[in-house]
Design a protein around this motif. Structure first.
Motif, short mmCIF file in Angstrom:
data_model
loop_
_atom_site.label_atom_id
_atom_site.label_comp_id
_atom_site.label_asym_id
_atom_site.label_seq_id
_atom_site.Cartn_x
_atom_site.Cartn_y
_atom_site.Cartn_z
N ASN A 170 -9.34 -52.70 4.47
CA ASN A 170 -8.00 -52.12 4.37
C ASN A 170 -7.99 -50.75 5.03
OD1 ASN A 170 -8.51 -49.95 2.36
ND2 ASN A 170 -8.87 -51.65 0.94
N ARG A 227 -7.02 -47.88 4.04
CA ARG A 227 -7.48 -46.75 3.24
C ARG A 227 -8.99 -46.54 3.39
NH1 ARG A 227 -9.91 -46.99 -1.41
NH2 ARG A 227 -9.29 -49.17 -1.70
N GLU A 251 -12.83 -52.44 -11.13
CA GLU A 251 -11.51 -52.06 -10.64
C GLU A 251 -10.41 -52.66 -11.51
OE1 GLU A 251 -8.81 -50.05 -8.42
OE2 GLU A 251 -11.00 -49.89 -8.29
N GLN A 264 -7.54 -50.56 -13.62
CA GLN A 264 -6.11 -50.84 -13.48
C GLN A 264 -5.51 -51.53 -14.70
OE1 GLN A 264 -4.86 -52.67 -9.83
NE2 GLN A 264 -6.43 -51.66 -8.61
N THR A 308 -15.91 -54.09 -4.88
CA THR A 308 -14.50 -53.72 -4.82
C THR A 308 -14.21 -53.05 -3.47
OG1 THR A 308 -12.69 -52.61 -5.99
CG2 THR A 308 -14.78 -51.42 -5.83
N CYS A 353 -10.82 -53.77 -2.32
CA CYS A 353 -9.50 -54.38 -2.14
C CYS A 353 -8.50 -53.86 -3.16
CB CYS A 353 -9.61 -55.89 -2.28
SG CYS A 353 -10.18 -56.41 -3.91
N GLY A 354 -8.97 -53.11 -4.16
CA GLY A 354 -8.08 -52.68 -5.23
C GLY A 354 -7.79 -53.80 -6.22
N LEU A 368 -6.98 -56.87 -5.62
CA LEU A 368 -5.70 -57.40 -5.17
C LEU A 368 -5.38 -58.76 -5.78
CD1 LEU A 368 -3.24 -57.05 -3.31
CD2 LEU A 368 -4.59 -58.11 -1.48
N SER A 375 -4.77 -58.88 -9.53
CA SER A 375 -3.51 -58.20 -9.83
C SER A 375 -2.32 -59.14 -9.74
CB SER A 375 -3.30 -57.02 -8.86
OG SER A 375 -4.31 -56.04 -9.02
#
Length: 270
Positions: A145, A147, A172, A176, A196, A198-199, A201, A204
């Protein structure tokens, strides 16, 4: 350390890949324009800049080594670069191309797909960049990504090593406050063994991690394989969980082959 008295020079090189990780550069948008005030981009075909032999401070490399030409070219890139950073699963672990490494049937698959296979000059095995030349830092992911990418560039420009985040996706999810899809929905999630970046993803959005960021530090793949079996996955399905995007990464490769070796030929499911 990079000399900041003049704008550092960077290049983005493509090898066997889908270009998705190069798009992480373009997806920076306004941040990319700001970055060009601090660095000089010498080679980046995706952005219309063509100077593959330019001497640079940082070379970003996307893609695996799948042809003899690419092996020769990566040595030239290494020689002309002060730092080399591989970006994405293809460059760091062979990517999807490395699936052909598993059964030693590359020639049969090639001949079945291409009408003129004699013109296809690929190697029998796709390899990550670090198998051939020294790599200074790796950014994992399929794709990476923006970031991550910007953080790595900024770190090098400030003279410090980029942060190598090897935490697991599960951590992660905890940060979150995401509900675990394996605990609550019995989904075969690779989060416990995947790094991790990717957050988290996929979890989520209520789906299981499929390991696109590669193995985390100290992945307990044997325990996770046992958990998958407890969820009802047969050995073939467990093997496919590991032998996908990062099949050439040793931890996933070994876990997948162990699962395959225990397959008695039953119909597997995901």
């Amino acid at each position: 350390m990079i000399n900041l008295e003049k704008r550092p020079r960077i290049a983005v090189h493509k090898f066997s890949s889908c270009d998705g990780c190069q798009l992480a550069f373009l997806n920076l948008g306004g941040d990319l324009l700001e970055l060009t005030k601090r660095v000089e981009i010498m080679h980046f075909l995706e952005a219309g800049l063509d100077d593959p032999e330019a001497k640079v401070d940082i070379a970003f490399v996307e893609g695996s080594l799948s042809t003899q030409d690419e092996i020769e070219r990566i040595h030239k890139v290494r020689e002309s670069s002060r730092y080399m950073i591989t970006i994405g699963a293809c460059a760091t672990a062979g990517g999807l191309q490395a699936l052909r490494n598993l059964d030693n049937q590359h020639e049969q698959w090639r001949d079945a797909i291409y009408a003129k296979p004699e013109f296809i000059k690929t190697l029998n095995h796709a390899r990550p960049i670090a198998d051939e030349v020294r790599v200074d830092f790796e950014l994992w992911g399929c794709p990476i990504n923006s970031r991550q990418l910007l953080a790595a560039v900024n770190s090098l420009l400030f003279g410090v090593p980029p942060i190598d985040d090897r935490d697991k996706v599960c951590l992660e999810c905890k940060r979150q406050q995401r509900v675990c899809v394996m605990v609550t929905e019995d989904k075969p999630c690779l989060g416990p063994v995947t790094r991790t970046g990717c957050g988290a993803l996929c979890p989520s959005f209520g789906r299981d991690c499929y390991g696109c960021y590669g193995p985390a530090d100290n992945p307990n793949t044997a325990s996770l394989s046992g958990r998958f079996a407890g969820l009802g996955l047969l050995p073939g399905a467990i093997a496919r969980r590991f032998l996908l995007i990062n099949s050439a990464a040793p931890a996933f490769h070994d876990a997948g082959l162990i699962a395959r070796s225990s397959d008695t030929g039953g119909e597997s499911h995901d």
